[in-house]
Write an enzyme that holds these catalytic residues in place. Structure first.
Site, short mmCIF file in Angstrom:
data_model
loop_
_atom_site.label_atom_id
_atom_site.label_comp_id
_atom_site.label_asym_id
_atom_site.label_seq_id
_atom_site.Cartn_x
_atom_site.Cartn_y
_atom_site.Cartn_z
N HIS B 261 0.84 -1.20 0.00
CA HIS B 261 0.00 0.00 0.00
C HIS B 261 0.89 1.26 0.00
CE1 HIS B 261 -3.70 2.27 1.23
NE2 HIS B 261 -2.80 3.08 1.76
N GLU B 262 1.82 1.32 0.92
CA GLU B 262 2.67 2.52 1.02
C GLU B 262 3.60 2.62 -0.20
OE1 GLU B 262 1.66 4.61 3.03
OE2 GLU B 262 0.51 3.33 4.39
N HIS B 265 1.81 4.69 -2.71
CA HIS B 265 1.94 6.13 -2.42
C HIS B 265 3.33 6.63 -2.81
CE1 HIS B 265 -1.84 6.79 -0.41
NE2 HIS B 265 -1.62 5.91 0.56
N GLU B 291 -4.71 7.59 -2.99
CA GLU B 291 -5.24 6.32 -2.50
C GLU B 291 -5.51 5.37 -3.65
OE1 GLU B 291 -5.01 6.20 0.69
OE2 GLU B 291 -6.10 4.38 1.25
#
Lengths: 496, 496
Positions: B261-262, B265, B291
């Site tokens: 997930h990160e 980003h 997101e």
């Protein structure tokens, strides 16, 4: 008037916030930052540094200082209030002498010089470094022209690192040392030669050992960090955010002594009076006194017999292959062996000073024009032979070994040896006050030592000048007696 | 005129330097800083934030923007020059609406609120949190009063996180989702129940796994870092200084998905056009689009069959005890299991949205005054039951679970689900362009995916509005079709 003082204090607090932020960002750069972040980080640090400087040299600072003359006089010179105004005025008067343009040029030259030095050192090519040195010396002359002429030009440079110290005083101290050290080194050399440390010394275990030893000294997780880096240093974000670094290399135990050294710097910053936080008084007063603290923990504690009597079994347990069959006395001899060598940062505690004295002499010759830049390697090599009996194989291992000159840091080197000298003056005094210091160290108890240093030295921060600070502790000025006594007793040839 | 533009650019570069510095200092605070450094760090961040803000809202900025009107019109709206002036103008007009006093009060309330929330959550004591919420809502009303009234008050809050997005549009999207998700969840629940992950999952091995998976994705040491923290986030010092974080907990594998997930980003920030560095255009355009990227790597890549066909043997090798005898299809089912649960951040990809929708509804009721603060827990629990069939045992696991409201962050939650929705619009489009995407992922080749995202989305940074940015990629506005198709196909009950 209190309101004017509060306005000054607020202004200084913001400046200090910026400086602390810059310190953490520099720490980050040397420990955490991905390599490619360098260009962006340079911009961030330049912007923060410039803003802090502009805030400080603004007319508003001068106006507040002027309005606070009466306020300062009405307070005890030892008070926080009087000290803050007094020290800020001195800082301000130095800072405004130098134009922002010259400052920016020096800062650019330092960044550029660093890269040029790295290349020149890698190629061991001093000729390639000559233009850098020429530019830095030319900038230094322009810098000197911003200040009133003192006894000697070099005074101005020295003052940047050891405020108030005179070149003539350093010369006197260094001449004293040289006269005693050259024969001492010749006699001591090789005495402990057989007791060398040999083996793997796994860096991961060294890491464990480093943490263990400073936790014993007084490092606490909640307010400190220890991280690996290339060239060890101490820094941090404040009195309760102390960051020290070390360097692990397999095949040796230097990391341990580097860690103890940086612990000494860290403890000084950590024990500054919390009331001085967010003011320009809230850190160690000079490089020399800082070095007195790092050297004390590295050499006076960390290479001392009482410490090893206590701690050696633990090191043996961590390195059974390397040290299992070595007696504590042999280990003590090995970590105290005196042997002239090429590289300052790897030198033992005795010969180290000769590297510094050599530099100091060359720096004065450079500033005074007595030596041509091009003949520096020759001069360097000649003195290495005369002082240490060492032949320099190439400039990478000689005149190019250190970074300082690439950034125009001239006047910095002497503070290393001044620190050694002061460390013994302080050590003698604290041994009088803590009569059973050796016994305490031998049972791993460092509390009294820490507290004494905090109470007598650290808490003052920058409230007083370096000389005043030393005088408060030892009752007089810097002098070489205690240091020479210590070196002769520890490393001298025993009387027959 | 170019000179005026350069003056604006220099000013913005300095502001950006300060913001990047603050980002690194915040990262440091959450990953590296000794705990007791917190008070000092708060001061440093406050000073840097205030200086950046003051530089930005200074009259000089307005003057430069005014002088550059003609310059902006003379350039292609897609150009760097026109975009910089346009976006800066919008940012400026928002920033100057809010007085420094209100801003400072909001910032203080956020710091204080964070501590109050922590205490209230630990004690599961909502009543103790009511004064915090009341203060934050009162401040929010004062904040709203600084802006022209739009269709709805909530528009102003939403605009802080997803510029240009309307509440009415979010409501339409969320109503669409709700209508489909509630029955989908009821039907899917427990279908994969048997395939749970069980075992130790040594955090040190998880760490190795996290590094391995993002190195595969495209993480490079020279420009990225991955570190452990309590609550994972992505940050950094610039396009080439990307810092992502994750959280390792034994007994589960959530760290792996948090890392992916990160990474999403981080990749967005890393692939912004380097020409936008040191400008306000040099980062992701909105929380929603950010997101969309994190969810894409976490869910569309990281919970997809092609990825696990490739990568599962490696995970099995690292966790032989836990996964040695589990088939890849069971593992796939386990990491995609749909099961209503109490805590948003641990929710699966389907039920997650219902947590967000619930929040969005409550936030509107709060801002509109339709719900009294004191009845929030009751309202929360009622909706948790209605949407997810979940009974809330206490407020710590209910209305107090998230930090956002304690800092006055209202309008933030919807962007989580908007990101999910947009991620599928983008994913459908990129699958059209990269016809063999599944095959590529199945051989561990992520280059085409990274490059497509860089070229179509990331490089634009903040040059365009979020809606314009999305439109450039998918040719239209945000819409739920692709996301619902994806969820139904993946998690729906197969037709008999």
């Amino acid at each position: 008037m209190t309101e004017t003082f509060e306005r000054l204090r607020t202004r200084l607090a913001e400046i200090q916030d910026l400086r602390r932020a810059a310190a953490v960002l520099s720490w980050d750069q040397q420990t955490m930052m991905p390599l490619q972040g360098a260009a962006g980080r340079a911009e961030q640090l330049a912007t923060i540094g410039r803003m802090a400087h502009e805030l400080f040299v603004a007319d508003e600072t001068a106006k507040l200082l002027e309005e606070l003359r009466g306020f300062e006089e009405s307070h005890d010179p030892q008070s926080f209030e009087a000290s803050l105004v007094r020290v800020t005025r001195t800082d301000y008067e130095k800072a405004v002498r130098v134009s922002p343009e010259l400052r920016a040029e020096m800062s650019r030259a330092a960044s550029q010089g660093f890269l040029e030095w790295k290349r020149a050192k890698e190629a061991s090519d001093f000729a390639a470094f000559v233009p850098t040195l020429e530019r830095n010396l030319e900038l230094k002359q322009r810098y000197l022209a911003c200040f009133d002429k003192g006894e000697e030009d070099y005074d101005v440079l020295l003052d940047d690192f050891e405020r108030g110290m005179r070149t003539s005083e350093v010369r006197r101290i260094f001449d004293d040392l040289k006269a005693e050290l050259v024969p001492l080194i010749a006699a001591a050399e090789g005495r402990n030669g057989e007791a060398a440390l040999e083996g793997e010394f796994d860096p991961d275990v060294q890491r464990e050992l480093s943490h263990e030893v400073i936790e014993l000294f007084g490092f606490r997780e909640g307010a400190w960090r220890l991280d690996p880096t290339m060239h060890p240093f101490a820094s941090g974000g404040g009195i309760n955010d102390i960051r020290i670094t070390t360097h692990y290399e397999s095949g040796e135990l230097e990391s341990l002594f580097a860690t103890m050294h940086e612990y000494g710097h860290g403890l000084y910053e950590h024990q500054v009076d919390p009331a001085l936080e967010r003011t320009p008084l809230g850190s160690g007063v000079s490089l020399g006194l800082h070095e007195s603290q790092s050297r004390m923990w590295e050499n006076l504690v960390g290479r001392g017999r009482p410490f090893w009597r206590f701690f050696y079994p633990r090191v043996q347990a961590l390195f059974p292959d390397e040290l299992g069959s070595m007696e504590v006395e042999s280990f003590y001899a090995a970590v105290n062996s005196v042997k002239p060598s090429l590289i300052r940062i790897h030198a033992d505690e005795v010969t180290y000073n000769m590297h510094v004295i050599l530099r100091f002499e060359l720096e004065q010759d450079l500033i005074g024009g007595a030596v041509d830049i091009r003949s520096l390697p020759e001069e360097w090599n000649r003195r290495m032979d005369a002082y240490l009996g060492i032949e320099v194989p190439d400039d990478a291992h000689g005149v190019l070994q250190d970074v300082h000159w690439s950034g125009g840091a001239i006047g910095y080197f002497p503070t290393y040896t001044l620190g050694n000298v002061m460390s013994l003056q302080i050590w003698e005094r604290l041994r009088e006050d803590i009569g059973d210091l050796d016994e305490r160290i031998e049972r791993g108890d460092f509390a009294a030592l820490r507290e004494w240093l905090g109470e007598r030295l650290h808490r003052h921060g920058r409230k007083f000048t370096p000389a005043e600070t030393l005088e408060k502790i030892v009752g007089g000025p810097i002098e070489t007696g205690p240091y020479l006594r210590y070196l002769k007793e520890k490393h001298g040839v025993p009387a027959a």
